[in-house]
Design an enzyme around this catalytic site. Sequence first.
Site, short mmCIF file in Angstrom:
data_model
loop_
_atom_site.label_atom_id
_atom_site.label_comp_id
_atom_site.label_asym_id
_atom_site.label_seq_id
_atom_site.Cartn_x
_atom_site.Cartn_y
_atom_site.Cartn_z
N GLY A 40 -37.35 55.09 -94.70
CA GLY A 40 -37.42 56.44 -95.27
C GLY A 40 -37.64 57.48 -94.18
CG LEU A 43 -41.61 66.34 -95.75
CD1 LEU A 43 -42.22 67.34 -96.72
CD2 LEU A 43 -41.58 66.92 -94.34
N GLY A 45 -41.91 59.47 -94.21
CA GLY A 45 -41.33 58.54 -93.24
C GLY A 45 -41.08 59.18 -91.89
CG HIS A 266 -41.75 71.11 -112.38
ND1 HIS A 266 -41.70 72.40 -112.80
CD2 HIS A 266 -42.24 71.14 -111.12
CE1 HIS A 266 -42.15 73.20 -111.84
NE2 HIS A 266 -42.49 72.45 -110.81
NE ARG A 330 -45.81 71.25 -110.59
CZ ARG A 330 -45.30 70.86 -109.44
NH1 ARG A 330 -44.98 69.59 -109.27
NH2 ARG A 330 -45.11 71.71 -108.46
CG HIS A 401 -40.68 67.74 -110.37
ND1 HIS A 401 -39.62 68.25 -109.65
CD2 HIS A 401 -41.79 68.05 -109.65
CE1 HIS A 401 -40.08 68.86 -108.56
NE2 HIS A 401 -41.39 68.74 -108.53
#
Length: 637
Positions: A40, A43, A45, A266, A330, A401
Amino acid sequence: MQLDSKIPDGPLSEKWDRHRFELKLVNPANKTKSKIIVVGTGLAGASASATLAELGYEVMTFCIQDSPRRAHSIAAQGGINAAKNYQNDGDSIWRLFYDTIKGGDFRSSEANVYRLAQISNNIIDQCVAQGVPFAREYGGQLANRSFGGALVSRTFYARGQTGQQLLLGAYGSLSRQIAAGKVKLFTRREMLDLVVIDGKARGIIARNLVSGELEKHAADAVVLASGGYGNAFYLSTNAMGSNISAAFASYRKGASFANPCFIQIHPTCIPVHGTYQSKLTLMSESLRNDGRVWVPRSPEDKRAPNQIPETERDYYLEEKYPRFGNLVPRDVASRSAKVQCDMGKGVGDTRLAVYLDLTDAIEKDGRDVITRKYGNLFEMYKKITAQDPYETPMMIYPAVHYTMGGLWVDYNLMSTIPGLFVLGEANFSDHGANRLGASALMQGLADGYFIIPYTIGDYLAKSSHDTAREDHSAFNESSLQVETRIKKLLSIGGKRTVDDFHRELGHILWENCGMTRKEKDLKKAKKLIADLRAEFWENVLVGGTGKGFNQSLEKAGRVADFLQFGELMVMDALERKESCGCHFNEDFQTDEHEALRDDENFCHVSAWEYRGEGSRPKFHKEPLEFENVELTQRSYK
Ligand SMILES: Cc1cc2nc3c(=O)[nH]c(=O)nc-3n(C[C@H](O)[C@H](O)[C@H](O)COP(=O)(O)OP(=O)(O)OC[C@H]3O[C@@H](n4cnc5c(N)ncnc54)[C@H](O)[C@@H]3O)c2cc1C
């Protein structure tokens, strides 16, 4: 299977510091001898790969896209939380911790969430040093805005493109290590199995998505940062490639799966407009800073929004939740929208939408200010709907989401398989039953930049194992299993496309295990999914061969895993006989239709252990203990 959270003793605020001191360090000269696989490049990974390589480890990084920059994280819009308290509006590490644990409806661990709040400030410093262009005030200070579930402004942002800018920062650091030869990057590779030797994670089997070749890669530890599973629902705000396969392959090899039924819906997405739609688009929660959510007071009112006078509008969030108003979390905002639509007050052609109206904000602050804050979101909305949100309110409806469930990890982010670490959305660690906005980016970067560099070192320093080799029989066995499954998928030659099965699975999950659930529907869904899965393996049509680029084959493998996972999700939802956060079981609600927790019986993490094809997975409980916060009925009124 033992679930040992390894949460350190001592006062909450000192746990992480103390733990870091007690973790063993690897001699810098030995780091170059340790190989780490990172799956991955989102962000989580990308930050992990860059940081581990910077420390001296040999890193091999894999992603399914043609570039690390195309990971799903690039889509994140609204922002990232941190307890800097630049606004001097009452924020603190403790408040971020408290908001997050309350936001998750008290179904996450105090120690993990507190650490996240502590690290949040380091993340902002790190990203600013990388040159991430966060929005700034006139005087140069970083700007903040508010997100749901908080009464302070603590969200750092770069217009509506925060994920993109953060990922470019992490990608810059990663590229430096690629150029230095410390990270070997494998793009267009899909991890299809985890290789376990003597009970430890020692490598992966990956398919080269261009040549079709199966590759064996050995290492001393494997870090999984493969993202969330929202696409099980077919329609979601996730990138089309987001999938569960790497995590599910690890589950089949012994990694426990935690809280699979915790799925975030969401509230502000562009509504579904047709049966053959394949993707949903998010309108960032940041719009709720300035936007007002409303529906006509009367279900009979079919007038255009700007013809409906103020007195005939129902600003239902502001009325029901005067303290938080449009900034309720949410789960609360999503359910409230559904309630309005169920009462017949929905708007638009399908009547499954509510208005998100920025007219007042445009009048008050001027179009320029609003454009600076949300311009790209307005443009996106206009391109998709052909309506101009500067002129008429946006229409929004809740959609799948984010997934709070994921592979179970301990405080070191290690799964139940020694040597397999799980970061970012792929793990279950910090958000409990509901994630607050702007906290996923915070968690992914906390995991990658600041936690894994310490905890993986401790594992490697204490491990004594031989160097893994790709010619070990475990690699051959795994590779053979993967090959057999690919051949099976290609040989079925049925009549229904992969997408057709996926769409039906998504429909079953959305209708029965979506925004609200009830026992009867969940039981029905369990049977429907089992039948659909059986049909898939008899009647799916996968064209082409395994010998090259074949997207139909790629998707087939992912949908096969989603089908099996769907059953686990429903099983988990059935097991949790309470409502908490996003898991809203209609049989358990307060008189005011809020989620009714049962702390006596369900204050635990539900963790599932795979026990083979056809056998019911084994259910384990990891109790959650609260020593620092009082478990209260969540209220945003
Ligand atoms: C539209 C949108 C907006 C959002 N906005 C925000 C926001 O403003 N703030 C916030 O905090 N959160 C936001 N989120 C949530 C947040 O973006 C994600 O939770 C986060 O980016 C996930 O990061 P990750 O690194 O865990 O995984 P991802 O970014 O999903 O990366 C997964 C990586 O794993 C790779 N991969 C997956 N499977 C395999 C496999 N089998 N083999 C090899 N590689 C594989 C992929 O190629 C990719 O590189 C948003 C989400 C969406 C959908």
